[in-house]
Each structure stands twice: as C-alpha cells, then as structure tokens.
Design an enzyme around this catalytic site. Structure first.
Site, PDB file in Angstrom:
ATOM      1  N   ALA A 152     -22.134  -8.138 -13.220  1.00 46.95           N
ATOM      2  CA  ALA A 152     -21.591  -7.608 -11.964  1.00 46.95           C
ATOM      3  C   ALA A 152     -20.147  -8.097 -11.901  1.00 46.95           C
ATOM      4  O   ALA A 152     -19.887  -9.297 -11.950  1.00 46.95           O
ATOM      5  CB  ALA A 152     -22.378  -8.122 -10.775  1.00 46.95           C
ATOM      6  N   SER A 153     -19.220  -7.154 -11.813  1.00 44.73           N
ATOM      7  CA  SER A 153     -17.803  -7.525 -11.874  1.00 44.73           C
ATOM      8  C   SER A 153     -17.404  -8.413 -10.703  1.00 44.73           C
ATOM      9  O   SER A 153     -18.046  -8.415  -9.662  1.00 44.73           O
ATOM     10  CB  SER A 153     -16.935  -6.277 -11.851  1.00 44.73           C
ATOM     11  N   GLN A 154     -16.299  -9.095 -10.915  1.00 43.82           N
ATOM     12  CA  GLN A 154     -15.694  -9.917  -9.862  1.00 43.82           C
ATOM     13  C   GLN A 154     -15.372  -9.006  -8.665  1.00 43.82           C
ATOM     14  O   GLN A 154     -14.801  -7.934  -8.858  1.00 43.82           O
ATOM     15  CB  GLN A 154     -14.417 -10.483 -10.462  1.00 43.82           C
TER      16      GLN A 154
END
Ligand code: SAH
Length: 313
Positions: A71-73
């Site tokens: 899950a991206s930043q």
C-alpha cells in the site's frame, strides 16, 4: 490478532484528520474533493491485520503481501490523485488493487463506487479487497484478478486510468481502453534510471508530462509485461531530454534537496556508464519549455521519443 481491541481504543477519525492536515501543510493535498476523500476513507480498515490502526495514519508505505504488494505511502497516493483529475461521474480503472485503499478514494471522487474498476494480479488480494469493500458498503466497486497490462477483461472504456505498479511502457491494450480526452497516470521507469510519475493525455496523439516526483513502486508483473528496457545511450538521451525539463518543485517542500539528490544520484549512475554523453546533454538541457510534450511510443508501448514543439490543444 485483532488490532485495536483489548481496551486499546483509538480515535481513527482524529488520526485521519491529522494525516490530512500534514499533507495539506506539505502542499501535496490541495483539492477540496480529494481532501474530503482522504478525510473519509478509513485507511486502517484497508490495512487491518497488517498493523495497528494508529500506524495506518503514519505517512509510510505498508507491505500488504511480501514481496509483491505494497500500500503506497499516503503522500504518494495523494500526489497521484491530485494529478489524475478525477471528476464526479467519471469511469476509472485502477491497475494494482493491493489493499483497495486507492480504489476506495477513487470511489469517493467519482461519487459512485460503481464507476470504479480495479484489477489485481494476486487472487488472494482480490478476495481480501472485496471483503473490505463490502464491509464499507463499497461492494459495487468492480474488482477482478488478472493482468492489468491487458486492461479490463470486458474491454470497457475509461476516462481515467491509474497504474499503481511500476511500468516501463504503456501497454497498448490497456491504453486502448482510455477514452479520447482521457488521462492515464503511471509510475514510469525511465530505462532503469529513475521512476517518475508520467501523466498521459489521449487526443489525436498522446501528450504527456513527467511530474517531478521520484517514486518507488513494486513492478508490474505478468506475461504481458515483457523484459525490462535496458538503458542505452539513445534511450538515455530521451530521459535526459525529459529530465532537463523537470521543474524541481517537489510538493513536499521540506525535502527539495532529497529530491535533487535522488535524481542526481540516479543520473550519476548513468554518468559512470557513459560520462561524456551525459555531460554534453546535461549542459545542453535546461531552458524550460511547455510542460506538455508529444509522446511517441513503439508498437509495444515503450516511450521512444518526445517532441517539444506544438501544443496539446
Ligand atoms: N493501489 C494499491 C497499491 C498497489 S501496489 C493500494 O492502494 O494499496 C501494486 C499492486 O499491483 C500489487 O498488489 C501487485 O500485486 C499488483 N500487480 C502487479 N502486476 C500486476 C498486473 N500485471 N496486473 C494487475 N495488478 C498487478
């Protein structure tokens, strides 16, 4: 283990508000609708079982399935959504569902979860996301397993396409599902030199912009993905030609040097390979031009050249 249980009540709304405030302060979150989406969508629900709710609101990427899915930043998610320009009523395709968080934000922006389609390579992640969508009343988001490089299985047409895994080309089959006047966004790896967000507009031709925001994403996988493009000097020329037009205005203004050093270090990696070539090009680069340029792709979707003259309209 159920995070958040055992008397450890956490006010996730407050945590979310603080995350949003921090991103506004950084300058990465700007548009009211996107601010609203980030304030509403519970990131911790998408990261349940992975880490405690409190940590879901720290500006960090989170491993969803090692080593293939992250899950991206939040800051990167925000930056990409700010660049995608989603309006209510638009039909949107996401490649790389992972946690499902970004799809939920997109559902908020389109105003109707039924307009959001998301495709994920890992079947178990599709199941996981589907369960969370229903838990949150977002079951009308279409989620399927498959290779996003080939687009949505039933050949729909989308006004927006967002790829959330690193690519080194725009897959023609996928792009054929982008509507005229549509926008596609992807973390684009420039010949192993650096990865920046590439925004592409589809009109008669393809136009695009490189957004000066170095990112790190898990690579797209699958049969259609092809072998990674290796740098050679002519390809480097393209990268440099693009690089020279970048505006070094990192939205997270606290780290302009970080951005500069990151691009410089990647550039230096190339200098070692072919110093004179780089030096010459580095000197020739520079004068700012219009941010939009015409993109020329090979038949298999690899960016082969850019044209600076003309305008998108
Ligand atoms: N949007 C996500 C983050 C995506 S991480 C979020 O909000 O959490 C990238 C995801 O792309 C991974 O889950 C990976 O499994 C998936 N992926 C990799 N190759 C793919 C492909 N060819 N088609 C669809 N998904 C792919």
């Amino acid at each position: 283990m159920f995070w958040g249980g055992g008397g450890q009540e956490v006010d996730t709304r407050k945590l979310r508000e603080n995350m949003v405030k921090r991103m506004i302060k950084l300058g990465v979150l700007k548009t009211p609708a996107i601010i609203d989406a980030f304030s509403s969508v519970p990131r911790h629900t998408f990261l349940q079982g992975l880490l405690p709710p409190r940590q879901a609101y720290v500006d960090k990427p989170v491993m969803v399935k090692y080593p293939v899915s992250t899950a991206s930043q939040p800051q990167v998610v925000a930056y990409m959504l700010e660049s995608l320009d989603v309006e209510p009523g638009m039909k949107v395709l996401e490649v790389g569902t992972a946690s499902g968080y970004n799809a939920a934000l997109l559902a908020h922006l389109t105003g109707d979860p039924g307009l959001v389609y998301t495709i994920e390579y890992e079947e178990d992640l599709v199941e996981r996301a589907r369960e969370i969508f229903s838990e949150l009343g977002l079951e009308t988001i279409s989620v399927t397993s498959g290779d996003g490089a080939r687009g949505w299985p039933d050949g729909e047409i989308f006004q927006r396409i967002i790829i959330t895994a690193e690519v080194d080309r725009f897959y023609p089959e996928l792009l054929s599902q982008l509507a005229r006047g549509g926008i596609a966004l992807a973390p684009y790896n420039f010949y192993d030199v650096t990865t920046l967000i590439l925004r592409l507009y589809k009109s008669e031709e393809f136009w695009g912009e490189v957004l000066p925001y170095p990112v790190s994403f898990v690579p797209l996988r699958g049969k259609e993905v092809g072998t990674k493009q290796k740098a050679d000097s002519s390809l480097h020329r393209i990268w440099l030609s693009l690089g020279g037009r970048l505006r070094f205005s990192d939205p997270s203004s606290h780290r302009p040097w970080g951005l500069f050093l990151s691009i410089l270090s990647q550039w230096l990696k190339g200098v070692k390979r072919d110093g004179s070539f780089y030096w010459k090009n580095w000197q020739e680069m520079g004068q700012p031009s219009s941010r939009s340029f015409k993109l020329l792709f090979s038949a298999d979707g690899i960016l082969t050249d850019v044209e600076w003259r003309g305008s998108r309209e």
